[in-house]
Design an enzyme around this catalytic site. Structure first.
Site, mmCIF file in Angstrom:
data_model
loop_
_atom_site.group_PDB
_atom_site.id
_atom_site.type_symbol
_atom_site.label_atom_id
_atom_site.label_comp_id
_atom_site.label_asym_id
_atom_site.label_seq_id
_atom_site.Cartn_x
_atom_site.Cartn_y
_atom_site.Cartn_z
ATOM 1 N N CYS A 339 0.802 -1.234 0.000
ATOM 2 C CA CYS A 339 0.000 0.000 0.000
ATOM 3 C C CYS A 339 0.833 1.282 0.000
ATOM 4 O O CYS A 339 0.528 2.200 -0.760
ATOM 5 C CB CYS A 339 -1.002 0.020 1.142
ATOM 6 S SG CYS A 339 -1.195 -1.504 2.030
ATOM 7 N N ARG A 368 6.738 -11.196 5.685
ATOM 8 C CA ARG A 368 6.331 -10.967 7.068
ATOM 9 C C ARG A 368 6.895 -12.080 7.928
ATOM 10 O O ARG A 368 6.842 -13.248 7.567
ATOM 11 C CB ARG A 368 4.799 -10.946 7.184
ATOM 12 C CG ARG A 368 4.203 -9.775 6.420
ATOM 13 C CD ARG A 368 2.710 -9.735 6.552
ATOM 14 N NE ARG A 368 2.161 -8.819 5.549
ATOM 15 C CZ ARG A 368 0.882 -8.743 5.236
ATOM 16 N NH1 ARG A 368 0.012 -9.529 5.834
ATOM 17 N NH2 ARG A 368 0.470 -7.898 4.323
ATOM 18 N N GLN A 386 0.785 -11.218 -2.982
ATOM 19 C CA GLN A 386 -0.629 -10.846 -2.926
ATOM 20 C C GLN A 386 -1.102 -10.448 -4.317
ATOM 21 O O GLN A 386 -0.351 -9.825 -5.065
ATOM 22 C CB GLN A 386 -0.812 -9.638 -2.004
ATOM 23 C CG GLN A 386 -0.440 -9.903 -0.565
ATOM 24 C CD GLN A 386 -0.588 -8.641 0.269
ATOM 25 O OE1 GLN A 386 -0.027 -7.606 -0.062
ATOM 26 N NE2 GLN A 386 -1.355 -8.726 1.332
ATOM 27 N N ASP A 388 -2.675 -7.964 -5.140
ATOM 28 C CA ASP A 388 -3.061 -6.754 -4.426
ATOM 29 C C ASP A 388 -3.555 -5.675 -5.384
ATOM 30 O O ASP A 388 -3.157 -5.634 -6.547
ATOM 31 C CB ASP A 388 -1.820 -6.238 -3.679
ATOM 32 C CG ASP A 388 -2.187 -5.502 -2.407
ATOM 33 O OD1 ASP A 388 -3.389 -5.377 -2.129
ATOM 34 O OD2 ASP A 388 -1.262 -5.061 -1.711
ATOM 35 N N HIS A 390 -5.081 -1.324 -5.020
ATOM 36 C CA HIS A 390 -5.586 -0.234 -4.199
ATOM 37 C C HIS A 390 -6.411 0.686 -5.069
ATOM 38 O O HIS A 390 -5.970 1.088 -6.140
ATOM 39 C CB HIS A 390 -4.437 0.500 -3.521
ATOM 40 C CG HIS A 390 -3.727 -0.382 -2.550
ATOM 41 N ND1 HIS A 390 -2.587 -1.059 -2.866
ATOM 42 C CD2 HIS A 390 -4.068 -0.759 -1.283
ATOM 43 C CE1 HIS A 390 -2.232 -1.810 -1.832
ATOM 44 N NE2 HIS A 390 -3.114 -1.652 -0.866
ATOM 45 N N LYS A 474 -14.809 -3.421 6.604
ATOM 46 C CA LYS A 474 -14.367 -4.329 5.541
ATOM 47 C C LYS A 474 -15.363 -5.450 5.281
ATOM 48 O O LYS A 474 -16.296 -5.670 6.061
ATOM 49 C CB LYS A 474 -13.003 -4.901 5.857
ATOM 50 C CG LYS A 474 -12.969 -5.742 7.112
ATOM 51 C CD LYS A 474 -11.580 -6.327 7.335
ATOM 52 C CE LYS A 474 -11.539 -7.070 8.654
ATOM 53 N NZ LYS A 474 -10.374 -7.905 8.827
ATOM 54 N N HIS A 520 -8.385 -1.301 -0.083
ATOM 55 C CA HIS A 520 -7.446 -2.402 -0.327
ATOM 56 C C HIS A 520 -8.280 -3.606 -0.719
ATOM 57 O O HIS A 520 -9.306 -3.854 -0.092
ATOM 58 C CB HIS A 520 -6.675 -2.807 0.930
ATOM 59 C CG HIS A 520 -6.066 -1.687 1.717
ATOM 60 N ND1 HIS A 520 -4.727 -1.456 1.741
ATOM 61 C CD2 HIS A 520 -6.623 -0.774 2.538
ATOM 62 C CE1 HIS A 520 -4.477 -0.433 2.545
ATOM 63 N NE2 HIS A 520 -5.609 -0.004 3.048
HETATM 64 ZN ZN LIG Z 1 -3.128 -2.477 0.988
#
Ligand SMILES: [Zn+2]
Ligand SMILES: [Zn+2]
Length: 645
Positions: A339, A368, A386, A388, A390, A474, A520
């Site tokens: 992000c 992580r 991910q 991912d 945004h 969320k 996200h």
């Molecule tokens: Zn994010």
């Protein structure tokens, strides 16, 4: 006569005499409910049905179909287990025996007595015998002194240690038959409903989880109200073992781990890489169609980036430590999130309200730290990618963006055969609004719109208050796999915080500066976790478009290897993936091996096929599809080979 006001789950309420018991409330509702009732929730706490209710309360009566019902059932089964064990092994000492997600365990000290499969069976038999006596679980308040005296007489050091940590006046005993246990409850009314029993395994467990303490035996078991349910469960366990993604990942040569590379860092083998890349292609295409723009960012970022985002403060200590360079003023972090990088991309130029929404998508690999004991196959790793993205949008665009993401997620589920799914809407705790960042009105509106978006798409949802992150509400998706197990997959998360921290702006139609809302979202979650779930869901039988090898060309004998190679070459030209099995093996063996490696199509070639430019087609799990021209084969199954759309 005094009364208590009892509120039922549907919101209606009735008066009952003071001291009414759960079982009596169940009886007043229906005979059937009373017959099936196992426990009762009283103001959020699970109670015995026989316990008197002495104040106004909200209640819910639990049966086997409720978690709270199973909980009491399995907790009671743990006591039944202890009763049976004590009957067979007088003098055995008991640690703790709680219910767990599936069944229960009990930690016991059997001294040096050997205890294996045979002994498990004997205890199982004794449990069934005792269950049939249908003895009641009786709750009793005891003083600390009485509790200490009882277990001193019994010479059980573990229970005495537990009692030592309890306050006088808070101690209860439960008894069924001749067996008494220190226990808070709750329990089902009697042992009779426990009709099917399986003791599953014996493991070692240190008393209170401390390796300085004595190692006890932890005995796992599970029980059901019906034999058939036990059989189904045991079948499911067997099937889950066969489908374990760690086992199949090895057999199908998809991924591996190497201690030398490091724990929790998956290595993708060639076949696994094809699978992964196919999923990426599938998602990339769907995203481009949905208006996303791809971006690429580095695997590390300056520490300052994560200080700005707040990640460093929150996770810095418990994660990978900063990377130093010869320049002492520099420090970098392995990317734990994509992000912040995407926020900086947003900031490369001024934005107007007309530019929004902006959707940046990246297959971003993040790192992580997880403790080594937490690592598990591909589902818990230290480095993962991910899918991912945004979305930067205006507050008035949140709902339409949610609808679009929901559509994308449902398209993914449909394309990959997940037919059973639900979603959880995570909302603020209305009692504690101060702990959330972002304007009150924005929250109210977003929470409402997320629910509306889900409803408009016919998504089954549960709304849970207090589950939102402090920075936004969320929507989390849960899928049920082919064995009925639930997995959390994709998530869509509103964020009011990062745009503020990164001072993101757009110029509104009013010519003023405004802060965009950030969303996200990751439909797969991560490729690693998604592939793990997918492997277990389809037992390694991937849809044709995804299979690392789609066809196996199997010559009947070596004489036809050359024709087989020609078939393979033609199919490769059409972007179909596969291999030629030109080993000097019998055709039966080649077919069996192709079945084991779960290749969707086998193309058998022999005299007739070579002469007429044909192939004999067999489909995995379906069998013979007949002899056809190669071009007919491609045309007939072209939809199976292509990315779903
Ligand atoms: Zn994010
Ligand atoms: Zn208990």
């Amino acid at each position: 006569m005094s009364v208590v006001k009892i509120t039922l789950p549907d919101g209606s309420s009735r008066d009952y005499p003071l001291g009414v018991k759960g079982i009596e409330i169940a009886q007043s509702i229906s005979e059937g409910l009373a017959r099936n009732a196992l426990s009762i929730e009283v103001n959020g706490e699970i109670w015995d049905l026989s316990r008197a209710i002495n104040a106004d309360a909200s209640i819910k009566i639990f049966t086997w179909n409720d978690k709270g019902g199973k909980y009491a059932f399995w907790h009671s089964s743990a006591h039944l287990f202890a009763e049976a064990l004590e009957a067979l092994y007088p003098g055995v000492k008991f640690g703790i025996g709680p219910p767990i997600d599936n069944g229960f365990y009990y930690d016991v000290d059997l001294g040096e007595t050997p205890f294996g499969d045979e002994e498990l069976l004997a205890v199982e038999k004794k449990m069934l015998e005792l269950a049939r006596t249908n003895s009641q679980f009786v709750r009793r308040d005891v003083s600390k002194q009485e509790a200490v005296e009882y277990f001193t007489k019994k010479a059980d050091p573990y229970k005495l240690e537990l009692i030592d940590g309890l306050a006088d006046g808070s101690i209860t005993f439960y008894q069924q038959g001749n067996f008494v246990d220190l226990c808070r409850g709750p329990h089902i009314p009697s042992t009779g409903p426990i009709k099917a029993i399986k003791l599953l395994s014996v493991a070692g467990a240190y008393w209170r989880g401390n390796e300085k303490n004595k190692m006890l035996k932890r005995i796992y078991g599970i029980t059901f109200p019906k034999q058939k349910e036990l059989e189904e469960y045991l079948y499911m366990l067997e099937e889950a073992k066969k489908r374990d993604h760690r086992k199949l990942g090895k057999e199908l040569e998809l991924f591996a781990f190497s201690e030398k590379v490091g724990m929790g860092l998956p290595l993708w083998l060639p076949k696994g890489t094809i699978l992964r890349e196919r999923l990426e292609q599938f998602m990339r295409r769907a995203q481009i169609r949905a208006g996303y723009e791809p971006v690429v960012t580095p695997h590390i970022g300056s520490k300052q980036l994560y200080v700005t985002s707040g990640h460093y403060e929150k996770y810095g200590k418990d994660s990978f430590q900063p990377i130093k360079t010869p320049d002492e003023s520099e420090e970098f972090l392995l990317k734990p999130m994509n992000c912040p990088h995407h926020c900086e991309i947003y900031k490369v130029k001024p934005r107007s309200y007309k530019d929004l929404p902006i959707r940046y998508a990246e297959f971003g690999t993040v790192y992580r730290y997880e403790q080594s004991g937490e690592l598990h196959g591909l589902t818990r790793v230290r480095g993962f990618t991910q899918d991912d993205a945004h979305i930067f949008c205006r507050p008035d665009q949140v709902k339409s963006e949610f609808i679009k993401v929901i559509d994308l997620v449902l398209f993914v589920f449909k394309s990959l055969g997940f037919e059973n799914y639900t979603a959880q809407v995570s909302l603020r705790d209305p009692e504690n609004k101060a702990k959330y960042i972002g304007e009150d009105e924005l929250w109210d509106r977003a929470e409402l719109e997320i629910q509306e978006a889900a409803d408009e798409r016919g998504l089954k949802t549960v709304a849970v208050k207090g589950e939102a992150a402090f920075y936004g509400p969320k929507l989390d998706f849960m899928v049920k796999d082919a064995l009925g197990r639930s997995w959390q997959l994709g998530t869509i998360q509103v964020d009011y915080q990062l745009p503020q921290r990164f001072e993101l702006e757009y110029i509104g139609s009013d010519n003023q500066k405004h802060t965009p809302v950030m969303i996200h979202r990751a439909p797969f979650g991560s490729l690693e976790r998604f592939i793990a779930v997918l492997i277990e869901h389809c037992a390694g039988n991937f849809p044709v478009w995804l299979a690392p090898e789609q066809i196996a060309v199997l010559p009947i004998s070596e004489r036809f290897n050359e024709y087989g190679q020609k078939v393979l070459d033609i199919l490769k030209e059409r972007d179909i993936r596969g291999f030629l099995d030109d080993r000097n093996e019998k055709i039966g063996r080649k077919i069996r091996d192709a079945e084991v490696s779960k290749v969707p199509f086998m193309l058998l070639v022999g005299e007739k096929e070579a002469f007429e430019d044909k192939v004999a087609v067999r489909k995995h799990g379906e069998g013979d599809k007949g002899v056809m021209d190669l071009s007919d084969f491609v045309a007939t199954f072209s939809k199976d080979f292509a990315l779903p759309s």
